[in-house]
Design a protein around this motif. Structure first.
Motif, PDB file in Angstrom:
ATOM      1  N   ARG A  17     -23.480 -55.644  -6.354  1.00 49.38           N
ATOM      2  CA  ARG A  17     -24.262 -56.720  -5.750  1.00 49.38           C
ATOM      3  C   ARG A  17     -25.046 -56.266  -4.519  1.00 49.38           C
ATOM      4  O   ARG A  17     -25.822 -57.050  -3.961  1.00 49.38           O
ATOM      5  CB  ARG A  17     -23.340 -57.892  -5.375  1.00 49.38           C
ATOM      6  N   PHE A  18     -24.838 -55.038  -4.101  1.00 46.77           N
ATOM      7  CA  PHE A  18     -25.587 -54.512  -2.962  1.00 46.77           C
ATOM      8  C   PHE A  18     -25.879 -53.038  -3.215  1.00 46.77           C
ATOM      9  O   PHE A  18     -25.019 -52.292  -3.701  1.00 46.77           O
ATOM     10  CB  PHE A  18     -24.789 -54.677  -1.654  1.00 46.77           C
ATOM     11  N   ARG A  19     -27.092 -52.620  -2.877  1.00 49.16           N
ATOM     12  CA  ARG A  19     -27.512 -51.244  -3.160  1.00 49.16           C
ATOM     13  C   ARG A  19     -26.775 -50.257  -2.258  1.00 49.16           C
ATOM     14  O   ARG A  19     -26.686 -50.444  -1.031  1.00 49.16           O
ATOM     15  CB  ARG A  19     -29.010 -51.105  -2.943  1.00 49.16           C
ATOM     16  N   LYS A  20     -26.273 -49.185  -2.886  1.00 48.20           N
ATOM     17  CA  LYS A  20     -25.552 -48.167  -2.125  1.00 48.20           C
ATOM     18  C   LYS A  20     -26.464 -47.474  -1.119  1.00 48.20           C
ATOM     19  O   LYS A  20     -26.081 -47.259   0.038  1.00 48.20           O
ATOM     20  CB  LYS A  20     -24.937 -47.137  -3.080  1.00 48.20           C
ATOM     21  N   ASP A  21     -27.695 -47.130  -1.554  1.00 50.13           N
ATOM     22  CA  ASP A  21     -28.583 -46.411  -0.655  1.00 50.13           C
ATOM     23  C   ASP A  21     -28.985 -47.259   0.550  1.00 50.13           C
ATOM     24  O   ASP A  21     -29.093 -46.759   1.673  1.00 50.13           O
ATOM     25  CB  ASP A  21     -29.832 -45.921  -1.393  1.00 50.13           C
ATOM     26  N   LEU A  22     -29.164 -48.560   0.350  1.00 52.99           N
ATOM     27  CA  LEU A  22     -29.490 -49.437   1.477  1.00 52.99           C
ATOM     28  C   LEU A  22     -28.291 -49.578   2.417  1.00 52.99           C
ATOM     29  O   LEU A  22     -28.456 -49.608   3.642  1.00 52.99           O
ATOM     30  CB  LEU A  22     -29.936 -50.813   0.974  1.00 52.99           C
ATOM     31  N   TYR A  23     -27.102 -49.644   1.831  1.00 53.09           N
ATOM     32  CA  TYR A  23     -25.892 -49.765   2.658  1.00 53.09           C
ATOM     33  C   TYR A  23     -25.771 -48.571   3.612  1.00 53.09           C
ATOM     34  O   TYR A  23     -25.518 -48.742   4.812  1.00 53.09           O
ATOM     35  CB  TYR A  23     -24.659 -49.860   1.768  1.00 53.09           C
ATOM     36  N   TYR A  24     -25.976 -47.359   3.086  1.00 53.37           N
ATOM     37  CA  TYR A  24     -25.877 -46.184   3.949  1.00 53.37           C
ATOM     38  C   TYR A  24     -27.027 -46.135   4.956  1.00 53.37           C
ATOM     39  O   TYR A  24     -26.866 -45.612   6.065  1.00 53.37           O
ATOM     40  CB  TYR A  24     -25.856 -44.915   3.099  1.00 53.37           C
TER      41      TYR A  24
ATOM     42  N   LEU B  34     -19.600 -51.631  -4.689  1.00 53.06           N
ATOM     43  CA  LEU B  34     -18.801 -51.309  -5.873  1.00 53.06           C
ATOM     44  C   LEU B  34     -18.974 -52.356  -6.962  1.00 53.06           C
ATOM     45  O   LEU B  34     -18.915 -52.045  -8.154  1.00 53.06           O
ATOM     46  CB  LEU B  34     -17.316 -51.196  -5.486  1.00 53.06           C
ATOM     47  N   ALA B  35     -19.198 -53.611  -6.548  1.00 53.96           N
ATOM     48  CA  ALA B  35     -19.372 -54.689  -7.524  1.00 53.96           C
ATOM     49  C   ALA B  35     -20.801 -54.762  -8.058  1.00 53.96           C
ATOM     50  O   ALA B  35     -21.092 -55.589  -8.921  1.00 53.96           O
ATOM     51  CB  ALA B  35     -18.985 -56.027  -6.893  1.00 53.96           C
TER      52      ALA B  35
ATOM     53  N   LEU C 259     -19.428 -55.174   2.650  1.00 53.87           N
ATOM     54  CA  LEU C 259     -20.552 -54.609   1.907  1.00 53.87           C
ATOM     55  C   LEU C 259     -20.144 -53.433   1.036  1.00 53.87           C
ATOM     56  O   LEU C 259     -20.746 -53.190  -0.010  1.00 53.87           O
ATOM     57  CB  LEU C 259     -21.663 -54.187   2.869  1.00 53.87           C
ATOM     58  N   ALA C 260     -19.108 -52.682   1.466  1.00 55.35           N
ATOM     59  CA  ALA C 260     -18.635 -51.578   0.627  1.00 55.35           C
ATOM     60  C   ALA C 260     -18.117 -52.116  -0.710  1.00 55.35           C
ATOM     61  O   ALA C 260     -18.384 -51.545  -1.777  1.00 55.35           O
ATOM     62  CB  ALA C 260     -17.539 -50.801   1.344  1.00 55.35           C
TER      63      ALA C 260
END
Length: 477
Positions: A317-324, A314-315, A309-310
């Motif tokens: 395709r996934f939200r940074k805020d949701l990942y954290y 970067l690509a 997901l990291a």
């Protein structure tokens, strides 16, 4: 993309983009010959078997000979029972659940209301377009797959005590269990990382059962539901929220209130929905489709992914805020190749449960079989090991007979030994290609046999950049 649909063993021809579900057949019971012809023509390119009937008696006779997954019927039938009663009667003749689409006129209001009480029925008013009919069939297929997935996963998990679900004595598994027991009683969001088939679902279910939460455990595969339906599946909708929303429907967040919602393959979730999920996690409330009022919830969210997901962040395709937000507790489930000492015990475990399920004698693993099982890298992890054991029990041959790969030169079915080492990438490619060959080039069937999504198969074919493999006219599912 101009390839013709291909027929699969399930009896349904599939479009190249897999827009319609697999089924055994469709029964069309309509009064008007012109309407029967119209519906049959609309479905002809999607289903291999379409039977038509003009009367209830004809439909009964067909239902005793064929198991239908869909019926399209007039809600009022001349000289016989209402379509609603007939549908229930035909369901009792079949071992499978049959979804029904009732065709109504403007004067069938009460019948239409009665039909809406059936959770596996939809209503289509005349006049209608072929696209409307196909959309209802697709929605019914998605609804059935979601319900079946929840039922089967709950049933399988409930049959085993928590300590027996993740089999293994390796240090990695012991560390994993220590972490599970420590974080299970908390309300923190958990992200489970691991390869396909490694057992992420078992970890999620164990976290729920050890949490003490009184609500339901509700799993959903984000990659198995089409993007236009997943928002309604998660949050539900109000009556009249969109065309065909004849009654309000509770979503999976509502079903999991007080319990756990497991979002499997969260990396497949569309970006637009990721923003809405983030808001739900932050506010602890959600808004149904078509609604303005926030509904508070007490739902613990556990997510899982086989992607990095990291890298997806970067690509773009996934939200940074949701990942954290979901990566509060990070659990990594090791692949089988990193805990090879657990393989013999896992094999014995699968032999025990599968021989009982299949009603066959449990064989003993030979030293040779154990050695070959340990040497193999298992790109499909525990799911692949289980499949090999099941195949060996059904066909009466040792498991080592089914551990094979195709080398880069194209030599098929050669056992993996120390004399023929292969990289993980090569093994993965060989495994997917063998599955495609066995499925006659059908990507959907190959993905199902491997326990992965069709998108994964297509992504791998593009990565290998072989035009013969990427040509949808050659390998179409």
């Amino acid at each position: 993309m101009g390839a013709l649909p291909r027929e699969n063993p399930g009896g349904c021809t599939q479009e190249p983009l897999e827009t319609l579900p697999v089924c055994e057949g469709v029964l069309v019971l309509l009064n008007e010959p012109g309407m029967r012809d119209f519906v049959k023509a609309a479905l002809q390119q999607h289903f291999a078997r379409i039977d038509t009937a003009a009367t209830a008696d004809e439909a009964r006779k067909m239902a005793t000979e064929t198991c239908y997954r869909f019926m399209i019927a007039d809600i009022r039938l001349p000289g016989g029972p209402r379509g609603i009663e007939l549908a229930q009667e035909l369901r009792e003749l079949s071992s499978l659940e049959m979804d029904v689409i009732f065709i109504t006129g403007c004067g069938d209001v009460q019948d239409e209301i009665d039909a809406m009480r059936d959770a596996t029925a939809d209503v289509l008013r005349k006049p209608f377009h072929a696209e409307q009919l196909l959309a209802l069939i697709k929605r019914a297929g998605d609804r059935r797959r979601t319900a079946r997935e929840i039922f089967l996963r709950d049933r399988e998990s409930d049959q085993r005590p928590v300590p027996e679900r993740i089999v293994g004595d390796s240090d990695a598994i012991k560390d994993l269990w220590r972490t599970i027991r420590r974080v299970a009683p908390t309300a923190s969001t958990v992200l489970i990382k691991g390869e396909t088939g490694a057992g992420k679902e078992l970890v999620a279910r164990s976290l729920h059962d050890l949490s003490g939460r009184q609500g339901s455990y509700v799993p959903v595969n984000c990659g198995a539901i089409s993007p236009d339906l997943i928002e309604g599946e998660l949050f539900g909708h109000l009556k009249g929220a969109f065309t065909g929303a004849h009654q309000a429907r509770n979503g999976l967040f509502g079903h999991a209130d007080g319990g756990t919602l497991f979002l499997d393959e969260i990396g497949e979730m569309p970006l637009g929905l990721q923003a809405k999920l983030l808001r739900v996690l932050e506010a602890r409330s959600y808004r149904p489709v078509g609604g303005n009022q926030e509904i508070p919830i007490n739902t613990r969210v556990i997510a899982a992914t086989n992607r990095d997901l990291a890298a997806e962040v970067l690509a773009g395709r996934f939200r940074k805020d949701l990942y954290y937000r979901i990566n509060v507790i990070d659990l990594r489930l090791p692949p089988l190749r990193e805990r090879k000492d657990d393989i013999p015990r896992l094999a014995e475990h699968f032999l025990t449960i599968l021989s009982a399920e299949l009603g066959v004698p449990k064989p003993e693993l030979t030293a040779w079989d154990r050695e070959q099982l340990i040497r193999y890298d298992w790109p499909g992890n525990c799911r692949e090991l289980r499949n090999v054991i099941e195949r060996s029990l059904l066909l009466g041959k040792p498991p080592s007979c089914y551990i094979a790969a195709t080398d880069p030169a194209g030599t098929p079915d050669r056992p993996v030994t120390e004399a023929t080492p292969r990289s993980l990438a090569t093994m993965q490619r060989s495994h997917i290609m063998n599955a495609l060959l066995a499925a006659g080039g059908n990507k959907t069937l190959a993905a199902r046999s491997l326990g992965i999504s069709r998108k994964t198969v297509e992504r791998k074919l593009k990565e290998w950049a072989d035009p013969n493999l990427c040509d949808t006219g050659t390998l179409d599912g």
